[in-house]
Design a protein around this motif. Sequence first.
Motif, PDB file in Angstrom:
ATOM      1  N   MET A   1      -9.372  -2.925   4.134  1.00 54.72           N
ATOM      2  CA  MET A   1      -8.496  -1.833   4.531  1.00 54.72           C
ATOM      3  C   MET A   1      -7.388  -1.673   3.484  1.00 54.72           C
ATOM      4  SD  MET A   1      -5.854  -1.298   7.747  1.00 54.72           S
ATOM      5  CE  MET A   1      -6.830  -2.142   8.904  1.00 54.72           C
ATOM      6  N   ALA A   2      -7.151  -0.463   3.082  1.00 55.59           N
ATOM      7  CA  ALA A   2      -6.133  -0.169   2.074  1.00 55.59           C
ATOM      8  C   ALA A   2      -4.732  -0.298   2.669  1.00 55.59           C
ATOM      9  CB  ALA A   2      -6.334   1.233   1.534  1.00 55.59           C
ATOM     10  N   ILE A   3      -3.822  -0.762   1.850  1.00 57.86           N
ATOM     11  CA  ILE A   3      -2.422  -0.862   2.267  1.00 57.86           C
ATOM     12  C   ILE A   3      -1.815   0.535   2.267  1.00 57.86           C
ATOM     13  CG2 ILE A   3      -0.148  -1.750   1.615  1.00 57.86           C
ATOM     14  CD1 ILE A   3      -1.595  -4.153   0.373  1.00 57.86           C
ATOM     15  N   PRO A   4      -1.207   0.957   3.373  1.00 54.06           N
ATOM     16  CA  PRO A   4      -0.572   2.275   3.404  1.00 54.06           C
ATOM     17  C   PRO A   4       0.592   2.322   2.417  1.00 54.06           C
ATOM     18  CG  PRO A   4      -0.623   1.271   5.599  1.00 54.06           C
ATOM     19  CD  PRO A   4      -1.090   0.253   4.627  1.00 54.06           C
ATOM     20  N   LEU A   5       0.738   3.443   1.753  1.00 57.31           N
ATOM     21  CA  LEU A   5       1.765   3.562   0.719  1.00 57.31           C
ATOM     22  C   LEU A   5       2.969   4.374   1.156  1.00 57.31           C
ATOM     23  CD1 LEU A   5      -0.536   4.110  -2.393  1.00 57.31           C
ATOM     24  CD2 LEU A   5       0.482   1.977  -1.566  1.00 57.31           C
ATOM     25  N   LYS A   6       3.031   4.776   2.409  1.00 55.30           N
ATOM     26  CA  LYS A   6       4.147   5.604   2.890  1.00 55.30           C
ATOM     27  C   LYS A   6       5.503   4.957   2.647  1.00 55.30           C
ATOM     28  CE  LYS A   6       1.954   9.049   5.022  1.00 55.30           C
ATOM     29  NZ  LYS A   6       1.929  10.352   4.446  1.00 55.30           N
ATOM     30  N   ARG A   7       5.552   3.624   2.669  1.00 53.46           N
ATOM     31  CA  ARG A   7       6.824   2.911   2.523  1.00 53.46           C
ATOM     32  C   ARG A   7       6.994   2.372   1.102  1.00 53.46           C
ATOM     33  NH1 ARG A   7       6.835  -1.286   7.085  1.00 53.46           N
ATOM     34  NH2 ARG A   7       8.899  -1.668   6.247  1.00 53.46           N
ATOM     35  N   TYR A   8       6.409   3.053   0.136  1.00 53.77           N
ATOM     36  CA  TYR A   8       6.433   2.571  -1.246  1.00 53.77           C
ATOM     37  C   TYR A   8       7.846   2.372  -1.788  1.00 53.77           C
ATOM     38  CZ  TYR A   8       7.558   7.280  -2.877  1.00 53.77           C
ATOM     39  OH  TYR A   8       8.171   8.493  -3.102  1.00 53.77           O
ATOM     40  N   GLU A   9       8.817   3.116  -1.266  1.00 55.76           N
ATOM     41  CA  GLU A   9      10.181   3.023  -1.782  1.00 55.76           C
ATOM     42  C   GLU A   9      10.841   1.683  -1.453  1.00 55.76           C
ATOM     43  OE1 GLU A   9      11.948   7.425  -1.916  1.00 55.76           O
ATOM     44  OE2 GLU A   9      11.185   6.863   0.068  1.00 55.76           O
ATOM     45  N   THR A  10      10.362   0.994  -0.423  1.00 56.74           N
ATOM     46  CA  THR A  10      10.981  -0.266  -0.026  1.00 56.74           C
ATOM     47  C   THR A  10      10.027  -1.460  -0.125  1.00 56.74           C
ATOM     48  OG1 THR A  10      10.427   0.153   2.292  1.00 56.74           O
ATOM     49  CG2 THR A  10      12.607   0.873   1.538  1.00 56.74           C
ATOM     50  N   MET A  11       8.794  -1.221  -0.536  1.00 58.37           N
ATOM     51  CA  MET A  11       7.822  -2.313  -0.659  1.00 58.37           C
ATOM     52  C   MET A  11       8.194  -3.234  -1.805  1.00 58.37           C
ATOM     53  SD  MET A  11       4.181  -0.337  -0.318  1.00 58.37           S
ATOM     54  CE  MET A  11       3.125  -1.725  -0.021  1.00 58.37           C
ATOM     55  N   ASP A  12       7.822  -4.500  -1.685  1.00 56.97           N
ATOM     56  CA  ASP A  12       7.930  -5.420  -2.808  1.00 56.97           C
ATOM     57  C   ASP A  12       7.159  -4.818  -3.985  1.00 56.97           C
ATOM     58  OD1 ASP A  12       8.301  -8.437  -3.776  1.00 56.97           O
ATOM     59  OD2 ASP A  12       6.253  -7.797  -4.261  1.00 56.97           O
ATOM     60  N   ILE A  13       7.755  -4.831  -5.163  1.00 52.31           N
ATOM     61  CA  ILE A  13       7.170  -4.138  -6.317  1.00 52.31           C
ATOM     62  C   ILE A  13       5.800  -4.692  -6.686  1.00 52.31           C
ATOM     63  CG2 ILE A  13       8.281  -5.530  -8.122  1.00 52.31           C
ATOM     64  CD1 ILE A  13       7.839  -1.699  -8.173  1.00 52.31           C
ATOM     65  N   TYR A  14       5.593  -6.000  -6.522  1.00 51.17           N
ATOM     66  CA  TYR A  14       4.310  -6.594  -6.895  1.00 51.17           C
ATOM     67  C   TYR A  14       3.216  -6.269  -5.871  1.00 51.17           C
ATOM     68  CZ  TYR A  14       7.170  -8.831 -10.370  1.00 51.17           C
ATOM     69  OH  TYR A  14       8.030  -9.039 -11.414  1.00 51.17           O
ATOM     70  N   ILE A  15       3.583  -6.186  -4.621  1.00 48.23           N
ATOM     71  CA  ILE A  15       2.626  -5.745  -3.600  1.00 48.23           C
ATOM     72  C   ILE A  15       2.280  -4.279  -3.839  1.00 48.23           C
ATOM     73  CG2 ILE A  15       2.318  -5.279  -1.126  1.00 48.23           C
ATOM     74  CD1 ILE A  15       3.966  -7.835  -0.613  1.00 48.23           C
ATOM     75  N   LEU A  16       3.292  -3.492  -4.172  1.00 48.19           N
ATOM     76  CA  LEU A  16       3.079  -2.069  -4.419  1.00 48.19           C
ATOM     77  C   LEU A  16       2.140  -1.838  -5.603  1.00 48.19           C
ATOM     78  CD1 LEU A  16       3.655   0.912  -3.881  1.00 48.19           C
ATOM     79  CD2 LEU A  16       5.737   0.666  -5.271  1.00 48.19           C
ATOM     80  N   VAL A  17       2.417  -2.456  -6.733  1.00 44.80           N
ATOM     81  CA  VAL A  17       1.562  -2.233  -7.907  1.00 44.80           C
ATOM     82  C   VAL A  17       0.149  -2.734  -7.651  1.00 44.80           C
ATOM     83  CG1 VAL A  17       2.058  -4.348  -9.243  1.00 44.80           C
ATOM     84  CG2 VAL A  17       1.524  -2.215 -10.423  1.00 44.80           C
ATOM     85  N   SER A  18       0.020  -3.825  -6.934  1.00 46.33           N
ATOM     86  CA  SER A  18      -1.307  -4.336  -6.595  1.00 46.33           C
ATOM     87  C   SER A  18      -2.059  -3.353  -5.701  1.00 46.33           C
ATOM     88  CB  SER A  18      -1.171  -5.693  -5.903  1.00 46.33           C
ATOM     89  OG  SER A  18      -2.424  -6.166  -5.504  1.00 46.33           O
ATOM     90  N   ALA A  19      -1.380  -2.841  -4.673  1.00 45.54           N
ATOM     91  CA  ALA A  19      -2.012  -1.892  -3.747  1.00 45.54           C
ATOM     92  C   ALA A  19      -2.392  -0.599  -4.459  1.00 45.54           C
ATOM     93  CB  ALA A  19      -1.075  -1.596  -2.586  1.00 45.54           C
ATOM     94  N   VAL A  20      -1.491  -0.090  -5.291  1.00 45.61           N
ATOM     95  CA  VAL A  20      -1.769   1.156  -6.007  1.00 45.61           C
ATOM     96  C   VAL A  20      -2.947   0.958  -6.960  1.00 45.61           C
ATOM     97  CG1 VAL A  20      -0.858   2.751  -7.743  1.00 45.61           C
ATOM     98  CG2 VAL A  20       0.545   2.134  -5.768  1.00 45.61           C
ATOM     99  N   ASN A  21      -2.927  -0.108  -7.747  1.00 45.71           N
ATOM    100  CA  ASN A  21      -4.017  -0.334  -8.699  1.00 45.71           C
ATOM    101  C   ASN A  21      -5.350  -0.561  -7.998  1.00 45.71           C
ATOM    102  OD1 ASN A  21      -2.688   0.099 -11.107  1.00 45.71           O
ATOM    103  ND2 ASN A  21      -2.106  -2.039 -11.360  1.00 45.71           N
ATOM    104  N   MET A  22      -5.333  -1.264  -6.879  1.00 44.36           N
ATOM    105  CA  MET A  22      -6.566  -1.485  -6.129  1.00 44.36           C
ATOM    106  C   MET A  22      -7.142  -0.153  -5.642  1.00 44.36           C
ATOM    107  SD  MET A  22      -7.276  -3.831  -2.758  1.00 44.36           S
ATOM    108  CE  MET A  22      -6.025  -2.980  -1.825  1.00 44.36           C
ATOM    109  N   GLN A  23      -6.273   0.706  -5.133  1.00 42.01           N
ATOM    110  CA  GLN A  23      -6.745   1.994  -4.642  1.00 42.01           C
ATOM    111  C   GLN A  23      -7.203   2.899  -5.790  1.00 42.01           C
ATOM    112  OE1 GLN A  23      -4.466   3.829  -1.473  1.00 42.01           O
ATOM    113  NE2 GLN A  23      -3.735   1.814  -0.828  1.00 42.01           N
ATOM    114  N   LEU A  24      -6.500   2.833  -6.915  1.00 41.96           N
ATOM    115  CA  LEU A  24      -6.930   3.616  -8.076  1.00 41.96           C
ATOM    116  C   LEU A  24      -8.303   3.143  -8.559  1.00 41.96           C
ATOM    117  CD1 LEU A  24      -3.583   3.942 -10.054  1.00 41.96           C
ATOM    118  CD2 LEU A  24      -4.855   5.807  -8.965  1.00 41.96           C
TER     119      LEU A  24
END
Length: 64
Positions: free
Chosen positions: A1-24
């Motif tokens: 299951m993909a991590i929702p990105l709606k809260r990208y502004e407050t997510m830990d930066i490393y979790i965010l980049v990992s989630a974005v790259n995985m989805q890309l």
Amino acid sequence: MAIPLKRYETMDIYILVSAVNMQLRDEFSSIEDLCKTHEIDQDKLVKRLKDGGFKYIKEQNQFK
């Protein structure tokens, strides 16, 4: 299951980049498609990741 990105502004930066790259890698052919699907502002997402030290590489469709 993909991590929702709606809260990208407050997510830990490393979790965010990992989630974005995985989805890309797995689901989207471009950052534009990812942002449109998640209904998030592309410029804000790119800036958030840039501020965290990551740059979008279009040819590789990922942040490094």
